[in-house]
Design a protein around this motif. Structure first.
Motif, short mmCIF file in Angstrom:
data_model
loop_
_atom_site.label_atom_id
_atom_site.label_comp_id
_atom_site.label_asym_id
_atom_site.label_seq_id
_atom_site.Cartn_x
_atom_site.Cartn_y
_atom_site.Cartn_z
N VAL A 64 0.81 -1.22 0.00
CA VAL A 64 0.00 0.00 0.00
C VAL A 64 0.85 1.27 0.00
O VAL A 64 0.30 2.37 -0.12
N LYS A 65 2.15 1.11 0.12
CA LYS A 65 3.04 2.27 0.19
C LYS A 65 2.88 3.14 -1.06
O LYS A 65 2.86 2.63 -2.18
N GLY A 66 2.73 4.43 -0.86
CA GLY A 66 2.55 5.35 -1.96
C GLY A 66 1.10 5.54 -2.36
O GLY A 66 0.78 6.47 -3.11
N ARG A 67 0.21 4.71 -1.87
CA ARG A 67 -1.22 4.82 -2.19
C ARG A 67 -2.05 5.15 -0.96
O ARG A 67 -3.06 5.85 -1.07
N PHE A 68 -1.66 4.64 0.20
CA PHE A 68 -2.41 4.84 1.43
C PHE A 68 -1.63 5.79 2.35
O PHE A 68 -0.40 5.77 2.38
N THR A 69 -2.40 6.57 3.12
CA THR A 69 -1.79 7.50 4.08
C THR A 69 -2.53 7.42 5.40
O THR A 69 -3.76 7.52 5.43
N ILE A 70 -1.78 7.25 6.46
CA ILE A 70 -2.35 7.24 7.80
C ILE A 70 -2.10 8.58 8.45
O ILE A 70 -1.00 9.15 8.33
N SER A 71 -3.11 9.06 9.15
CA SER A 71 -2.96 10.28 9.93
C SER A 71 -3.83 10.16 11.18
O SER A 71 -4.66 9.24 11.27
N ARG A 72 -3.61 11.04 12.11
CA ARG A 72 -4.42 11.02 13.33
C ARG A 72 -4.62 12.43 13.83
O ARG A 72 -3.80 13.32 13.59
N ASP A 73 -5.72 12.60 14.54
CA ASP A 73 -6.04 13.87 15.16
C ASP A 73 -6.30 13.55 16.63
O ASP A 73 -7.39 13.06 16.97
N ASN A 74 -5.31 13.80 17.45
CA ASN A 74 -5.46 13.45 18.87
C ASN A 74 -6.51 14.31 19.57
O ASN A 74 -7.09 13.87 20.57
N ALA A 75 -6.78 15.48 19.05
CA ALA A 75 -7.83 16.31 19.65
C ALA A 75 -9.21 15.73 19.39
O ALA A 75 -10.14 15.96 20.17
N LYS A 76 -9.33 14.98 18.29
CA LYS A 76 -10.61 14.36 17.95
C LYS A 76 -10.66 12.87 18.27
O LYS A 76 -11.63 12.20 17.94
N ASN A 77 -9.57 12.35 18.83
CA ASN A 77 -9.51 10.92 19.17
C ASN A 77 -9.80 10.04 17.96
O ASN A 77 -10.52 9.04 18.06
N THR A 78 -9.24 10.41 16.84
CA THR A 78 -9.55 9.73 15.59
C THR A 78 -8.29 9.47 14.78
O THR A 78 -7.40 10.34 14.71
N VAL A 79 -8.24 8.30 14.17
CA VAL A 79 -7.18 7.97 13.22
C VAL A 79 -7.83 7.71 11.87
O VAL A 79 -8.96 7.22 11.80
N TYR A 80 -7.10 8.09 10.82
CA TYR A 80 -7.65 8.01 9.47
C TYR A 80 -6.76 7.13 8.59
O TYR A 80 -5.55 7.01 8.80
N LEU A 81 -7.40 6.57 7.57
CA LEU A 81 -6.67 5.86 6.53
C LEU A 81 -7.19 6.35 5.19
O LEU A 81 -8.30 6.01 4.80
N GLN A 82 -6.39 7.17 4.54
CA GLN A 82 -6.74 7.65 3.21
C GLN A 82 -6.22 6.64 2.20
O GLN A 82 -5.02 6.37 2.16
N MET A 83 -7.12 6.13 1.39
CA MET A 83 -6.77 5.10 0.41
C MET A 83 -7.02 5.62 -0.99
O MET A 83 -8.17 5.92 -1.34
N ASN A 84 -5.98 5.74 -1.75
CA ASN A 84 -6.06 6.20 -3.13
C ASN A 84 -5.64 5.10 -4.10
O ASN A 84 -5.01 4.12 -3.68
N SER A 85 -5.98 5.28 -5.36
CA SER A 85 -5.59 4.32 -6.40
C SER A 85 -5.93 2.88 -5.97
O SER A 85 -5.11 1.97 -6.08
N LEU A 86 -7.14 2.71 -5.52
CA LEU A 86 -7.54 1.41 -4.99
C LEU A 86 -7.56 0.35 -6.08
O LEU A 86 -7.88 0.62 -7.25
N LYS A 87 -7.23 -0.86 -5.66
CA LYS A 87 -7.16 -2.01 -6.55
C LYS A 87 -8.12 -3.10 -6.04
O LYS A 87 -8.41 -3.14 -4.84
N PRO A 88 -8.57 -3.97 -6.90
CA PRO A 88 -9.45 -5.06 -6.43
C PRO A 88 -8.83 -5.88 -5.30
O PRO A 88 -9.55 -6.34 -4.41
N GLU A 89 -7.52 -6.01 -5.31
CA GLU A 89 -6.87 -6.78 -4.25
C GLU A 89 -6.85 -6.07 -2.90
O GLU A 89 -6.43 -6.65 -1.90
N ASP A 90 -7.31 -4.83 -2.87
CA ASP A 90 -7.46 -4.12 -1.59
C ASP A 90 -8.78 -4.48 -0.90
O ASP A 90 -9.02 -4.05 0.23
N THR A 91 -9.63 -5.24 -1.58
CA THR A 91 -10.91 -5.64 -1.01
C THR A 91 -10.69 -6.47 0.25
O THR A 91 -9.97 -7.47 0.24
N ALA A 92 -11.28 -6.03 1.35
CA ALA A 92 -11.11 -6.70 2.64
C ALA A 92 -11.95 -5.99 3.68
O ALA A 92 -12.50 -4.90 3.43
N VAL A 93 -12.03 -6.59 4.85
CA VAL A 93 -12.53 -5.88 6.02
C VAL A 93 -11.32 -5.19 6.66
O VAL A 93 -10.29 -5.83 6.90
#
Length: 126
Positions: A64-93
């Motif tokens: 996923v390197k170069g396509r996905f980005t993790i970030s977090r906002d500690n003030a909002k108690n939230t972590v994010y996963l931005q997923m770009n250029s998705l592929k069928p093999e990214d299908t999952a829970v």
């Protein structure tokens, strides 16, 4: 006890994007390193990425390197996963997980995480 709730999954065409969110409650969010994992049908749970409690230096799986980005906002108690250029093999829970920050951060080892969300389905159509 930390509760984690993922959201943002869905169905997307190949090449599209999704942003997953994971909201934490019941603990001090900034005390935990956070990770994202995924599990496809019939396969083992796989590390996707991890981020220090401070937000520095995220780690990513090679797939996923170069396509996905993790970030977090500690003030909002939230972590994010931005997923770009998705592929069928990214299908999952996709699952988020929290690892208490004490010593080494074992970002890729699922057994080192203390709390897990219920998961959100991501389906990428070809």
């Amino acid at each position: 006890q930390v509760q984690l709730v993922e959201s943002g999954g869905g169905l997307v065409q190949a090449g599209g994007s999704l942003r997953l969110s994971c909201a934490a409650s019941g603990g001090t969010f900034s005390s935990y390193h956070m990770g994202w994992f995924r599990q496809a049908p019939g396969k083992e749970r796989q590390f996707v990425g991890g981020i220090f409690r401070s937000g520095r230096t995220p780690y990513y799986a090679d797939s996923v390197k170069g396509r996905f980005t993790i970030s977090r906002d500690n003030a909002k108690n939230t972590v994010y996963l931005q997923m770009n250029s998705l592929k069928p093999e990214d299908t999952a829970v996709y699952y988020c997980a929290a690892q208490y920050a004490s010593g080494t951060y074992y970002y890729a080892q699922a057994t080192k995480y203390d709390y897990w969300g219920q998961g959100t389905q991501v389906t990428v159509s070809s």
